[in-house]
Write a protein that holds these residues in place. Sequence first.
Motif, PDB file in Angstrom:
ATOM      1  N   ASP A 157      16.111   1.988  -4.420  1.00 47.26           N
ATOM      2  CA  ASP A 157      17.359   1.634  -4.318  1.00 47.26           C
ATOM      3  C   ASP A 157      18.116   2.937  -3.764  1.00 47.26           C
ATOM      4  O   ASP A 157      17.353   3.786  -3.183  1.00 47.26           O
ATOM      5  CB  ASP A 157      18.258   1.204  -5.778  1.00 47.26           C
ATOM      6  CG  ASP A 157      18.042   2.199  -6.930  1.00 47.26           C
ATOM      7  OD1 ASP A 157      17.560   3.624  -6.664  1.00 47.26           O
ATOM      8  OD2 ASP A 157      17.798   1.983  -8.011  1.00 47.26           O
ATOM      9  N   ALA A 158      19.417   3.136  -4.088  1.00 43.39           N
ATOM     10  CA  ALA A 158      20.140   4.114  -3.579  1.00 43.39           C
ATOM     11  C   ALA A 158      19.795   5.590  -4.081  1.00 43.39           C
ATOM     12  O   ALA A 158      19.999   6.662  -3.665  1.00 43.39           O
ATOM     13  CB  ALA A 158      21.609   4.166  -3.685  1.00 43.39           C
ATOM     14  N   THR A 159      19.094   5.517  -5.324  1.00 46.02           N
ATOM     15  CA  THR A 159      18.569   6.953  -5.593  1.00 46.02           C
ATOM     16  C   THR A 159      17.344   7.188  -5.902  1.00 46.02           C
ATOM     17  O   THR A 159      16.908   8.467  -6.279  1.00 46.02           O
ATOM     18  CB  THR A 159      19.513   7.046  -7.109  1.00 46.02           C
ATOM     19  OG1 THR A 159      18.952   5.958  -8.126  1.00 46.02           O
ATOM     20  CG2 THR A 159      20.826   6.975  -7.370  1.00 46.02           C
ATOM     21  N   SER A 160      16.275   6.108  -5.885  1.00 38.93           N
ATOM     22  CA  SER A 160      14.938   6.407  -5.862  1.00 38.93           C
ATOM     23  C   SER A 160      14.182   5.503  -5.030  1.00 38.93           C
ATOM     24  O   SER A 160      14.823   4.473  -4.629  1.00 38.93           O
ATOM     25  CB  SER A 160      14.449   6.055  -7.476  1.00 38.93           C
ATOM     26  OG  SER A 160      14.982   4.836  -7.742  1.00 38.93           O
ATOM     27  N   VAL A 161      12.909   5.807  -4.669  1.00 38.27           N
ATOM     28  CA  VAL A 161      11.848   5.185  -3.996  1.00 38.27           C
ATOM     29  C   VAL A 161      10.682   5.083  -4.605  1.00 38.27           C
ATOM     30  O   VAL A 161      10.061   6.150  -5.161  1.00 38.27           O
ATOM     31  CB  VAL A 161      11.764   5.435  -2.518  1.00 38.27           C
ATOM     32  CG1 VAL A 161      11.545   7.065  -2.401  1.00 38.27           C
ATOM     33  CG2 VAL A 161      10.931   4.437  -1.650  1.00 38.27           C
ATOM     34  N   THR A 162       9.917   3.871  -4.652  1.00 38.38           N
ATOM     35  CA  THR A 162       8.749   4.003  -5.359  1.00 38.38           C
ATOM     36  C   THR A 162       7.600   3.663  -4.296  1.00 38.38           C
ATOM     37  O   THR A 162       7.567   2.697  -3.700  1.00 38.38           O
ATOM     38  CB  THR A 162       8.610   2.890  -6.377  1.00 38.38           C
ATOM     39  OG1 THR A 162       9.528   3.146  -7.492  1.00 38.38           O
ATOM     40  CG2 THR A 162       7.092   2.885  -7.310  1.00 38.38           C
ATOM     41  N   LEU A 163       6.550   4.350  -4.421  1.00 33.36           N
ATOM     42  CA  LEU A 163       5.191   4.220  -3.625  1.00 33.36           C
ATOM     43  C   LEU A 163       4.372   3.808  -4.450  1.00 33.36           C
ATOM     44  O   LEU A 163       3.944   4.306  -5.555  1.00 33.36           O
ATOM     45  CB  LEU A 163       5.106   5.794  -3.043  1.00 33.36           C
ATOM     46  CG  LEU A 163       6.087   6.557  -2.251  1.00 33.36           C
ATOM     47  CD1 LEU A 163       5.568   7.722  -1.893  1.00 33.36           C
ATOM     48  CD2 LEU A 163       6.589   5.838  -1.334  1.00 33.36           C
ATOM     49  N   LYS A 164       3.617   2.648  -3.729  1.00 34.16           N
ATOM     50  CA  LYS A 164       2.556   1.960  -4.406  1.00 34.16           C
ATOM     51  C   LYS A 164       1.231   2.514  -4.033  1.00 34.16           C
ATOM     52  O   LYS A 164       1.115   2.613  -2.658  1.00 34.16           O
ATOM     53  CB  LYS A 164       2.697   0.280  -4.207  1.00 34.16           C
ATOM     54  CG  LYS A 164       3.865  -0.170  -4.873  1.00 34.16           C
ATOM     55  CD  LYS A 164       3.816  -1.649  -4.630  1.00 34.16           C
ATOM     56  CE  LYS A 164       3.673  -2.176  -3.068  1.00 34.16           C
ATOM     57  NZ  LYS A 164       3.749  -3.691  -3.253  1.00 34.16           N
ATOM     58  N   GLY A 165       0.325   2.494  -5.065  1.00 27.46           N
ATOM     59  CA  GLY A 165      -1.292   2.888  -4.559  1.00 27.46           C
ATOM     60  C   GLY A 165      -1.247   4.191  -3.784  1.00 27.46           C
ATOM     61  O   GLY A 165      -1.910   4.084  -2.799  1.00 27.46           O
ATOM     62  N   VAL A 166      -0.851   5.298  -4.360  1.00 27.16           N
ATOM     63  CA  VAL A 166      -0.825   6.572  -3.387  1.00 27.16           C
ATOM     64  C   VAL A 166      -2.435   7.013  -3.166  1.00 27.16           C
ATOM     65  O   VAL A 166      -3.405   6.769  -4.063  1.00 27.16           O
ATOM     66  CB  VAL A 166      -0.068   7.331  -4.084  1.00 27.16           C
ATOM     67  CG1 VAL A 166       1.416   7.269  -4.228  1.00 27.16           C
ATOM     68  CG2 VAL A 166      -0.702   8.073  -5.344  1.00 27.16           C
ATOM     69  N   THR A 167      -2.531   7.493  -2.056  1.00 24.29           N
ATOM     70  CA  THR A 167      -3.802   8.112  -1.416  1.00 24.29           C
ATOM     71  C   THR A 167      -3.782   9.304  -1.705  1.00 24.29           C
ATOM     72  O   THR A 167      -2.441  10.175  -1.579  1.00 24.29           O
ATOM     73  CB  THR A 167      -4.388   7.429  -0.243  1.00 24.29           C
ATOM     74  OG1 THR A 167      -3.392   7.745   0.850  1.00 24.29           O
ATOM     75  CG2 THR A 167      -4.516   5.807  -0.430  1.00 24.29           C
ATOM     76  N   ARG A 168      -4.990  10.364  -1.448  1.00 27.56           N
ATOM     77  CA  ARG A 168      -4.812  11.739  -1.389  1.00 27.56           C
ATOM     78  C   ARG A 168      -4.240  12.102   0.010  1.00 27.56           C
ATOM     79  O   ARG A 168      -3.820  13.177   0.088  1.00 27.56           O
ATOM     80  CB  ARG A 168      -6.332  12.435  -1.703  1.00 27.56           C
ATOM     81  CG  ARG A 168      -7.080  12.101  -0.583  1.00 27.56           C
ATOM     82  CD  ARG A 168      -8.567  12.696  -0.978  1.00 27.56           C
ATOM     83  NE  ARG A 168      -9.506  12.926   0.117  1.00 27.56           N
ATOM     84  CZ  ARG A 168     -10.485  13.336  -0.109  1.00 27.56           C
ATOM     85  NH1 ARG A 168     -11.135  13.738  -1.315  1.00 27.56           N
ATOM     86  NH2 ARG A 168     -11.612  13.480   0.916  1.00 27.56           N
ATOM     87  N   GLU A 169      -4.119  11.206   0.954  1.00 25.91           N
ATOM     88  CA  GLU A 169      -3.663  11.690   2.214  1.00 25.91           C
ATOM     89  C   GLU A 169      -2.049  11.935   2.129  1.00 25.91           C
ATOM     90  O   GLU A 169      -1.218  12.444   2.954  1.00 25.91           O
ATOM     91  CB  GLU A 169      -3.615  11.055   3.462  1.00 25.91           C
ATOM     92  CG  GLU A 169      -5.290  10.742   3.802  1.00 25.91           C
ATOM     93  CD  GLU A 169      -6.374  10.225   2.953  1.00 25.91           C
ATOM     94  OE1 GLU A 169      -7.573  10.667   2.928  1.00 25.91           O
ATOM     95  OE2 GLU A 169      -6.026   9.434   2.036  1.00 25.91           O
TER      96      GLU A 169
END
Length: 329
Positions: A118-130
Amino acid sequence: MASKRIRPEGGEGRRMSNASRPGALHTAFNMLALSWIIISELLLSAHCLKDLKIFVPEAVLMGNAATLSCQYDLEQAALYAVRWYFGQEEFYRYVPREAKPTFVFAVAGINVDLSNSDATSVTLKGVTRELSGTYQCEVSEDAPLFHTEIRSAHMQVVEMPKDDPVMQVDKKVIGANDNLKAVCTLGPSYPPANISWTVNGRVIYPTPQQRITHDAYEGSTTYSSLELYPHSQVLLDFFEGKYQRSVTLKCTVTITGMYHKDVQQRIGLNMAPPTTISPNLLGLEGSKRYANGDPDNSALTGASQRCCICCGAFGAISLAIFTMAMAQL
């Protein structure tokens, strides 16, 4: 003649005074405009974007989700846009006055979870080491100033090793004149692990008599070897203690605060004084004779020789008797 000089000078002075009036008005106008700008800035700055802060996980496990947050205070100002960058590439934007306020931009490896952004946060799914690197949050307020601020933070994606660390030592018991060598090994990890050594909780630092090597590369096995020489300070201190019979050697393995494991071995201390080997035991003095006929003036050695002579005589008599018995048959 004096009056003629005064009149022209007086007339010229009046003409200069009249000519200077536009300059004075221009200066006064500039001062007024500058004052208005300063007052306007002060009034507007009292109700605008401030206290921008970014919150990014220092480390996150590979495959997990990571939530990045950007907190700010707009007071009575309106929000124009929030933008997120990985390095220099924008991957997420939030513009509240648009019909669809969220925008996602294609960046390799980044998968945005729109349901948790939203306006204050963003979520990343399944992060990789890159995705280890620097993230930036940029916040802009709406018209008339479009004041903008930006903050950045670093995130490390961690890949854990599959197995526990292992320690190997070349000796289980050492004496005062012995070397001690140990190796601590950990399987592939990202980033490479850090390995430190202690003896009875005392940190071992590299010196000419305490050698430590570290071999680590991204995605490969990490090795650390320790070699303690007889005159290393850490061993001298323990051997000087009369009642110390063993010490605990430990290697500590860590990865960015998310991984911490210890491996330890008990090493015995042989407190017996160093001994020397007699040359007689090595056969180095066998050909020497002394005044009394003994190689080393030893009663035990002389007795052994006499025993051998007796055994030889007894064997000769037995052989003669056996020969005579066979002849009679």
